[in-house]
Design a protein around this motif. Structure first.
Motif, PDB file in Angstrom:
ATOM      1  N   ALA A  26       1.152  -1.173   0.034  1.00 36.86           N
ATOM      2  CA  ALA A  26      -0.093  -0.191   0.407  1.00 36.86           C
ATOM      3  C   ALA A  26       1.112   1.132   0.054  1.00 36.86           C
ATOM      4  O   ALA A  26       0.692   2.017  -1.029  1.00 36.86           O
ATOM      5  N   VAL A  27       2.275   1.221   0.748  1.00 40.09           N
ATOM      6  CA  VAL A  27       3.256   2.688   0.412  1.00 40.09           C
ATOM      7  C   VAL A  27       3.816   2.753  -0.530  1.00 40.09           C
ATOM      8  O   VAL A  27       3.539   3.408  -1.027  1.00 40.09           O
ATOM      9  N   TYR A  28       4.045   1.344  -0.814  1.00 45.61           N
ATOM     10  CA  TYR A  28       4.792   1.633  -2.062  1.00 45.61           C
ATOM     11  C   TYR A  28       4.029   2.192  -3.196  1.00 45.61           C
ATOM     12  O   TYR A  28       3.884   2.848  -4.206  1.00 45.61           O
ATOM     13  N   LEU A  29       2.300   1.717  -3.306  1.00 44.78           N
ATOM     14  CA  LEU A  29       0.906   1.820  -4.510  1.00 44.78           C
ATOM     15  C   LEU A  29       1.571   3.501  -4.291  1.00 44.78           C
ATOM     16  O   LEU A  29       1.169   4.570  -5.422  1.00 44.78           O
ATOM     17  N   SER A  30       0.639   4.115  -3.306  1.00 41.77           N
ATOM     18  CA  SER A  30       0.349   5.612  -2.571  1.00 41.77           C
ATOM     19  C   SER A  30       1.782   6.397  -3.147  1.00 41.77           C
ATOM     20  O   SER A  30       1.586   7.197  -3.201  1.00 41.77           O
ATOM     21  N   ARG A  54      -8.353   4.702  -5.016  1.00 40.25           N
ATOM     22  CA  ARG A  54      -7.962   3.691  -6.197  1.00 40.25           C
ATOM     23  C   ARG A  54      -6.948   2.131  -5.530  1.00 40.25           C
ATOM     24  O   ARG A  54      -7.536   1.682  -6.371  1.00 40.25           O
ATOM     25  N   LEU A  55      -6.705   2.682  -4.848  1.00 38.45           N
ATOM     26  CA  LEU A  55      -5.846   1.976  -3.805  1.00 38.45           C
ATOM     27  C   LEU A  55      -6.841   1.306  -3.373  1.00 38.45           C
ATOM     28  O   LEU A  55      -6.745   0.354  -3.405  1.00 38.45           O
ATOM     29  N   GLN A  56      -7.551   2.004  -2.566  1.00 37.00           N
ATOM     30  CA  GLN A  56      -9.315   1.140  -1.839  1.00 37.00           C
ATOM     31  C   GLN A  56      -9.790   0.008  -2.457  1.00 37.00           C
ATOM     32  O   GLN A  56     -10.092  -0.943  -2.702  1.00 37.00           O
ATOM     33  N   ASN A  57      -9.202   0.516  -4.582  1.00 42.86           N
ATOM     34  CA  ASN A  57     -10.819  -0.310  -5.305  1.00 42.86           C
ATOM     35  C   ASN A  57     -10.062  -1.648  -5.627  1.00 42.86           C
ATOM     36  O   ASN A  57     -10.117  -2.344  -5.163  1.00 42.86           O
ATOM     37  N   LEU A 114      -5.268   3.783   4.835  1.00 39.69           N
ATOM     38  CA  LEU A 114      -4.205   4.126   3.504  1.00 39.69           C
ATOM     39  C   LEU A 114      -3.128   5.448   4.861  1.00 39.69           C
ATOM     40  O   LEU A 114      -2.107   5.387   5.111  1.00 39.69           O
ATOM     41  N   VAL A 115      -3.690   6.253   5.060  1.00 40.64           N
ATOM     42  CA  VAL A 115      -3.201   7.251   5.071  1.00 40.64           C
ATOM     43  C   VAL A 115      -2.574   6.829   6.782  1.00 40.64           C
ATOM     44  O   VAL A 115      -1.113   7.692   7.569  1.00 40.64           O
ATOM     45  N   ASN A 116      -2.921   5.828   7.682  1.00 37.48           N
ATOM     46  CA  ASN A 116      -2.007   5.851   8.404  1.00 37.48           C
ATOM     47  C   ASN A 116      -0.974   4.632   8.752  1.00 37.48           C
ATOM     48  O   ASN A 116       0.686   5.307   8.705  1.00 37.48           O
ATOM     49  N   PHE A 117      -0.948   4.345   7.251  1.00 34.53           N
ATOM     50  CA  PHE A 117      -0.103   3.346   7.297  1.00 34.53           C
ATOM     51  C   PHE A 117       1.241   4.255   6.396  1.00 34.53           C
ATOM     52  O   PHE A 117       3.171   3.820   6.941  1.00 34.53           O
TER      53      PHE A 117
END
Length: 139
Positions: A31-35, A44-47, A62-65
């Motif tokens: 998730a961190v890599y993609l964002s 889009r990451l959620q999807n 995602l923000v917390n990650f």
């Protein structure tokens, strides 16, 4: 879990799992890599995580990650960057203004050929610039 004979098997619980819902390191890293590197927006990451893995991640998660990783990297990277910049033959220092949450801040930067450290501060110049440069030159 019980086998066919009714014997129960118990595994140890991972020491770093401290919450009712816990994501593994690979989910967090992905998730961190993609964002952060691929710059994919949170929605889009959620999807993507839902479509590909059946994992529901909230925007807050995602923000917390990203925040958790940034804090960990800051503790390790900042001293290492200052050390490496201090070893360089040539170093550069600069600052530029930026708005953060509708408030004027300054991004102070020190860099060498291979290393850069950018840090936002509410104050321009002064303490941060002097102390960072002193650490770099060993003064």
């Amino acid at each position: 879990m019980r086998n066919q004979r009714g014997q129960q098997r118990t595994a140890t619980f991972p020491a770093d799992a401290k919450r009712p819902i816990q994501y593994g390191h690979s989910v967090i890293a992905h998730a961190v890599y993609l964002s952060m590197y691929q710059l994919i927006p949170y929605e889009r990451l959620q999807n993507q995580f839902q479509d590909m893995f059946g994992v529901d991640l909230s925007m807050g998660t995602l923000v917390n990650f990203n925040q958790q990783l940034a804090e960990r990297l800051h503790r390790v990277f900042k001293p290492l960057a200052i050390e490496q910049i201090a070893l360089a033959d040539v170093a550069c220092a600069d600052e530029t203004g930026v708005n953060i949450n509708a408030s004027r801040h300054w991004v102070h930067g020190i860099s060498s050929t291979h290393w850069a450290l950018l840090t936002p501060h509410k104050q321009r110049g002064g303490y941060w610039r002097v102390t960072s440069l002193q650490r770099c030159i060993g003064a």
